[in-house]
Design an enzyme around this catalytic site. Structure first.
Site, PDB file in Angstrom:
ATOM      1  N   GLU A 135       0.841  -1.201   0.000  1.00 39.41           N
ATOM      2  CA  GLU A 135       0.000   0.000   0.000  1.00 39.41           C
ATOM      3  C   GLU A 135       0.872   1.245   0.000  1.00 39.41           C
ATOM      4  O   GLU A 135       1.996   1.204   0.476  1.00 39.41           O
ATOM      5  CB  GLU A 135      -0.850   0.046   1.284  1.00 39.41           C
ATOM      6  CG  GLU A 135      -1.810  -1.089   1.428  1.00 39.41           C
ATOM      7  CD  GLU A 135      -2.521  -1.081   2.786  1.00 39.41           C
ATOM      8  OE1 GLU A 135      -2.342  -0.127   3.565  1.00 39.41           O
ATOM      9  OE2 GLU A 135      -3.245  -2.049   3.041  1.00 39.41           O
ATOM     10  N   LYS A 149       2.287   4.570   1.545  1.00 41.50           N
ATOM     11  CA  LYS A 149       2.408   5.041   2.925  1.00 41.50           C
ATOM     12  C   LYS A 149       2.099   6.534   2.901  1.00 41.50           C
ATOM     13  O   LYS A 149       2.910   7.351   2.450  1.00 41.50           O
ATOM     14  CB  LYS A 149       3.822   4.786   3.435  1.00 41.50           C
ATOM     15  CG  LYS A 149       4.030   5.207   4.881  1.00 41.50           C
ATOM     16  CD  LYS A 149       5.382   4.712   5.357  1.00 41.50           C
ATOM     17  CE  LYS A 149       5.718   5.111   6.763  1.00 41.50           C
ATOM     18  NZ  LYS A 149       5.311   6.427   7.187  1.00 41.50           N
ATOM     19  N   ASP A 203       1.530  10.295   3.770  1.00 43.81           N
ATOM     20  CA  ASP A 203       2.221  11.219   4.653  1.00 43.81           C
ATOM     21  C   ASP A 203       1.183  12.170   5.243  1.00 43.81           C
ATOM     22  O   ASP A 203       0.971  13.265   4.759  1.00 43.81           O
ATOM     23  CB  ASP A 203       3.274  11.989   3.851  1.00 43.81           C
ATOM     24  CG  ASP A 203       4.334  12.561   4.752  1.00 43.81           C
ATOM     25  OD1 ASP A 203       4.309  12.264   5.960  1.00 43.81           O
ATOM     26  OD2 ASP A 203       5.192  13.308   4.245  1.00 43.81           O
ATOM     27  N   GLU A 259      -5.654   7.679   7.808  1.00 41.69           N
ATOM     28  CA  GLU A 259      -4.718   8.783   7.721  1.00 41.69           C
ATOM     29  C   GLU A 259      -5.480   9.995   7.188  1.00 41.69           C
ATOM     30  O   GLU A 259      -6.195   9.877   6.192  1.00 41.69           O
ATOM     31  CB  GLU A 259      -3.619   8.360   6.741  1.00 41.69           C
ATOM     32  CG  GLU A 259      -2.305   9.023   6.929  1.00 41.69           C
ATOM     33  CD  GLU A 259      -1.450   8.415   8.050  1.00 41.69           C
ATOM     34  OE1 GLU A 259      -1.862   7.418   8.695  1.00 41.69           O
ATOM     35  OE2 GLU A 259      -0.374   8.966   8.291  1.00 41.69           O
ATOM     36  N   TYR A 269      -7.268   2.150   6.303  1.00 38.56           N
ATOM     37  CA  TYR A 269      -6.564   0.945   5.865  1.00 38.56           C
ATOM     38  C   TYR A 269      -6.443  -0.147   6.918  1.00 38.56           C
ATOM     39  O   TYR A 269      -5.777  -1.150   6.689  1.00 38.56           O
ATOM     40  CB  TYR A 269      -5.152   1.315   5.377  1.00 38.56           C
ATOM     41  CG  TYR A 269      -4.392   2.179   6.367  1.00 38.56           C
ATOM     42  CD1 TYR A 269      -4.250   3.538   6.142  1.00 38.56           C
ATOM     43  CD2 TYR A 269      -3.845   1.641   7.523  1.00 38.56           C
ATOM     44  CE1 TYR A 269      -3.588   4.343   7.051  1.00 38.56           C
ATOM     45  CE2 TYR A 269      -3.177   2.437   8.434  1.00 38.56           C
ATOM     46  CZ  TYR A 269      -3.046   3.790   8.189  1.00 38.56           C
ATOM     47  OH  TYR A 269      -2.397   4.578   9.093  1.00 38.56           O
ATOM     48  N   LYS A 305      10.720   2.934   2.511  1.00 45.06           N
ATOM     49  CA  LYS A 305      10.684   4.355   2.192  1.00 45.06           C
ATOM     50  C   LYS A 305      11.117   4.638   0.763  1.00 45.06           C
ATOM     51  O   LYS A 305      11.977   3.944   0.207  1.00 45.06           O
ATOM     52  CB  LYS A 305      11.602   5.129   3.151  1.00 45.06           C
ATOM     53  CG  LYS A 305      11.152   5.094   4.606  1.00 45.06           C
ATOM     54  CD  LYS A 305       9.838   5.822   4.746  1.00 45.06           C
ATOM     55  CE  LYS A 305       9.594   6.395   6.118  1.00 45.06           C
ATOM     56  NZ  LYS A 305      10.364   7.522   6.534  1.00 45.06           N
ATOM     57  N   CYS A 356      10.719  48.611  -1.771  1.00 46.66           N
ATOM     58  CA  CYS A 356      10.270  47.707  -2.829  1.00 46.66           C
ATOM     59  C   CYS A 356      11.428  47.466  -3.794  1.00 46.66           C
ATOM     60  O   CYS A 356      12.052  48.423  -4.258  1.00 46.66           O
ATOM     61  CB  CYS A 356       9.088  48.319  -3.565  1.00 46.66           C
ATOM     62  SG  CYS A 356       8.621  47.369  -5.022  1.00 46.66           S
ATOM     63  N   CYS A 396      10.237  49.362  -7.314  1.00 49.21           N
ATOM     64  CA  CYS A 396      10.075  50.802  -7.484  1.00 49.21           C
ATOM     65  C   CYS A 396      10.825  51.609  -6.433  1.00 49.21           C
ATOM     66  O   CYS A 396      10.908  52.830  -6.531  1.00 49.21           O
ATOM     67  CB  CYS A 396       8.598  51.174  -7.475  1.00 49.21           C
ATOM     68  SG  CYS A 396       7.810  50.904  -5.881  1.00 49.21           S
ATOM     69  N   CYS A 414       4.051  46.532  -1.080  1.00 44.85           N
ATOM     70  CA  CYS A 414       4.385  47.750  -1.791  1.00 44.85           C
ATOM     71  C   CYS A 414       3.044  48.375  -2.128  1.00 44.85           C
ATOM     72  O   CYS A 414       2.220  47.758  -2.796  1.00 44.85           O
ATOM     73  CB  CYS A 414       5.146  47.438  -3.075  1.00 44.85           C
ATOM     74  SG  CYS A 414       5.283  48.895  -4.125  1.00 44.85           S
ATOM     75  N   CYS A 448       3.832  50.939  -9.206  1.00 43.32           N
ATOM     76  CA  CYS A 448       5.046  50.119  -9.137  1.00 43.32           C
ATOM     77  C   CYS A 448       5.154  49.237 -10.378  1.00 43.32           C
ATOM     78  O   CYS A 448       4.219  48.511 -10.721  1.00 43.32           O
ATOM     79  CB  CYS A 448       4.990  49.252  -7.874  1.00 43.32           C
ATOM     80  SG  CYS A 448       6.266  48.001  -7.824  1.00 43.32           S
TER      81      CYS A 448
END
Ligand code: IVH
Length: 674
Positions: free
Chosen positions: A116, A118, A120, A180, A232, A320, A414, A417, A432, A437
């Site tokens: 399956e 994994k 995160d 998850e 799961y 992993k 900025c 400008c 800004c 600008c």
């Protein structure tokens, strides 16, 4: 008058119906009714519940929407330890694991496996009693979790009741499921874009966003985040449940839980390693972040018999994926000026390869992030690149400092400008505020001309920069006085290109009012708000003179959006631009075609293949302007499939479902009918 029993029955039916649609939408990704119809059902339910508040049940879909913020989370003991997993990083380690457990139990030699993804995300433990969602917790320390039920209730793909209506199974009275919680990559990017447009702080990554949203005390906030669920595992049950992992997944799916898609069955270790390779290849195209695969012995009683080491079951292993995190040097911190003037820092890096791609720049999120992590120019930094998410800096490697690196100082001016920068009211972003600008103007032109706005072909950011740098264009309205001679003076322009561009600009004079409103680039005004504004006000002039309360009277426009719109039109520079548009023959009113009767109201369309004269997005716009809805995939609720050349699988699916198929000409005829 209806009796109480009847009302109860009606409520029950409505709840079931809404949950079915939720499941179709959030779990199966195949909506069965329009958002509008869904809203109507929910409102009906809300109305009855408002009349009979004592009949409200905690599993009612209305209860997904928000309750009072909690004071703090209650600690809840888990019915069984919530285990972790041992990690492997190479084929050898996987084989070694297999050898080890084969020695412990000889049945392992003939065992088969499931591989399956994994996910995160954040582990959640979901308790169901008599088919109702009763409680949901975090993993905590594996023995006790935090009760985050109110937050989880707002997650649309979490079933509040099991089984799904019509499923011929009777779940155990007490069932505890592990899953998850996560955010899909495209939802994450969209969320960040919206936050950015609203001048708010963006999130660092999908995992932390999901975890943060579930572990804070206000369910309203959780509800506003696009959190999904993948289930799961069964932690405990007081009845019969399947004994093989493949069957557990199928069983959970039947009950109505969202489960991983495309899990791979492997009959031996060689098959497991092949499956891993296949997942590595699929990784980049997965809609969510996965940091590896989980290898599970399919026979769960064998797996259980193998026992645990510390917190890791012997019968499963995480393999992993190759790292997506590398280190490199931060050469400089660059500054971007957005359309609204917001300044965002980005990392300029010593080029480095991550997952087969060379990365030279990465996001640094915002100035607070730089401060919190104390990121300094010259630092070695940890960089992550995953899927479609823009590469981002995780943290500096403080140990690698040579001592010369000065702390980062906020910019005062900025970069474009030179005007002094200002903090926004909420102090989350530096701005800004100079309307003139050049960087802001370039971004504004890019947005103005973009596909979803005025759709001026050939006008991208590069050209916008050329036009602004050369001084030919000083505001967006100046585009409409560009001449061929002006363009011939620019690098890269010959007669033909200049002519094409002038023609494209000319065509855009008659764009729809909705697009014009989008093009103005008012903060918080996207496609749907713009369409509502166009429909309601009918012209830019009438929109410009609307009061805040006029604006707020529109559904979906709250005080904040009303204020930004109102302020935008009251900026003298913007008013001047609108005057210029008028003088240069740009349409600021709703054309007759836009006002056409809503001939396609309530109908759902799917478009496929290449049409004769229109692009797919033009066809979409036509349908929407006539009140119809366009979705991406064919389902039994699709009314029409508009098919052009090379239609692909959607046509076959539509035929199978007996859905009427239209040519472009037929679509035009249908939309023009009364
Ligand atoms: S099985 C005893 N399957 O990964 C079984 N875990 O590093 C242990 N995870 O905290 C869990 N996707 O939350 C399993 N398909 C999956 C998973 C998965 C993600 C998480 C799990 C655990 C962590 C272990």
């Amino acid at each position: 008058m209806m009796g109480r029993e009847e009302i109860k029955h009606q409520l029950e039916q409505l709840r079931r119906e809404i949950e079915q649609h939720n499941h179709a939408y959030y779990v199966l990704n195949a909506p069965t009714i329009s958002d509008y119809e869904w809203d109507q059902l929910l409102r009906k339910l809300q109305a009855i519940e408002a009349e009979y508040p004592d009949l409200i049940t905690p599993d009612s879909p209305t209860q997904r929407i928000a309750v009072e913020p909690a004071e703090g989370f209650k600690r809840v003991p888990h019915p069984a330890p919530i285990l972790s997993l041992a990690n492997a990083y190479s084929d050898e380690e996987v084989r070694a694991w297999f050898e080890r457990i084969s020695k412990l139990d000889e049945r392992v030699k003939d065992a088969d496996f499931v591989v399956e993804p994994k996910f995160d995300g954040l582990t959640v433990v979901l308790h169901y009693q008599n088919g109702r969602f009763a409680q949901g917790t975090t993993r905590g320390d594996g023995e006790n979790g935090e009760d985050i039920s109110s937050n989880l209730r707002t997650v649309r793909s979490l079933p509040l009741r099991i089984p799904l209506a019509g499923a011929q199974i009777d779940p155990p009275a007490n069932l505890v499921v592990r899953g998850e919680a996560l955010i899909y990559l495209d939802d994450f990017s969209r969320l960040n874009r919206e936050l950015e447009d609203a001048g708010e702080r963006t999130y660092v990554n999908p995992r932390n966003t999901a975890s943060g949203a579930l572990r804070q005390l206000d369910p309203n906030l959780t509800a506003s985040r696009p959190i999904r669920l993948m289930c799961y595992d069964i932690i405990s049950a007081d009845g019969d449940i399947p004994t093989r992992q493949t069957e557990v997944i199928a069983y959970l799916e039947k009950l109505g839980f969202p489960v991983p898609d495309g899990i791979v069955y492997a009959k031996d270790v060689a098959g497991v390693l092949e499956a891993y390779e296949a997942w590595v290849r699929r990784r980049e195209t997965l809609p969510y972040e996965a940091d590896g695969v989980v290898i599970k012995i399919n026979d769960l009683s064998l797996s259980k018999d193998l026992g645990i080491v510390g917190k890791d079951p012997r019968g499963a292993l995480a393999y992993k994926f190759p790292a997506q995190v590398v280190t490199t040097e931060l050469l400089d911190i660059g500054l971007n000026v957005g359309r609204t003037g917001v300044i965002t820092p980005y990392a300029i890096l010593e080029p480095v390869e991550v997952g087969g791609v060379t990365v030279r720049q990465a996001t640094l999120h915002n100035f607070d992030f730089i401060k919190e992590k104390d990121i300094r120019v010259g630092d070695r930094v940890l960089l992550k690149r995953a899927g479609d998410v823009i590469p981002y800096i995780i943290a500096p490697v403080v140990e690698a400092r040579r001592g010369q690196e000065p702390r980062y100082e906020l910019p005062a001016q900025c970069p474009s400008c030179g005007e002094p920068l200002q903090f926004s009211d909420t102090e989350v972003a530096l701005y800004c505020v100079n309307q003139a600008c050049p960087s802001r103007l370039i971004r504004n032109i890019e947005h103005f001309a973009s596909r979803g706005a005025m759709d001026i072909e050939g006008m991208g950011i590069k050209l916008a920069k050329q036009l602004v740098d050369s001084g030919i264009v000083q505001d967006i309205a100046d585009l409409y006085s560009l001449t061929i001679d002006d363009l011939l003076g620019l690098e890269g322009f010959a007669e033909k290109r200049a002519q094409n561009l002038v023609d494209a600009i000319d065509r855009s004079r008659s764009q729809s009012l909705t697009r014009m409103i989008i093009a103005l680039g008012i903060r918080n005004v996207g496609e749907s708000v713009a369409a509502d504004l166009a429909r309601h006000f009918g012209s830019v002039e009438s929109l410009a003179s609307a009061s805040k309360s006029d604006l707020e009277s529109l559904e979906g426009i709250g005080p904040v959006v009303a204020e930004t719109i109102h302020d935008w039109f009251h900026q003298p520079t913007n008013a001047a631009v609108l005057e210029k548009f008028k003088a240069r023959g740009v349409s600021l009113e709703m054309a007759e075609v836009e006002q056409r009767a809503q001939s396609l109201a309530g109908l759902t369309f799917v478009i496929t293949g290449s049409l004769e004269t229109m692009s797919r997005s033009e066809a979409k716009e036509l349908i929407q302007s006539a009140g119809g809805r366009v979705v991406g995939s064919v389902s039994s609720k699709t009314n029409y499939l508009v098919a052009g050349d090379a239609p692909g699988s959607k046509l076959a699916k539509a035929r199978a479902l007996n859905i009427e198929i239209l040519t472009e000409t037929q679509l035009l005829a249908l939309s023009a009918s009364e």
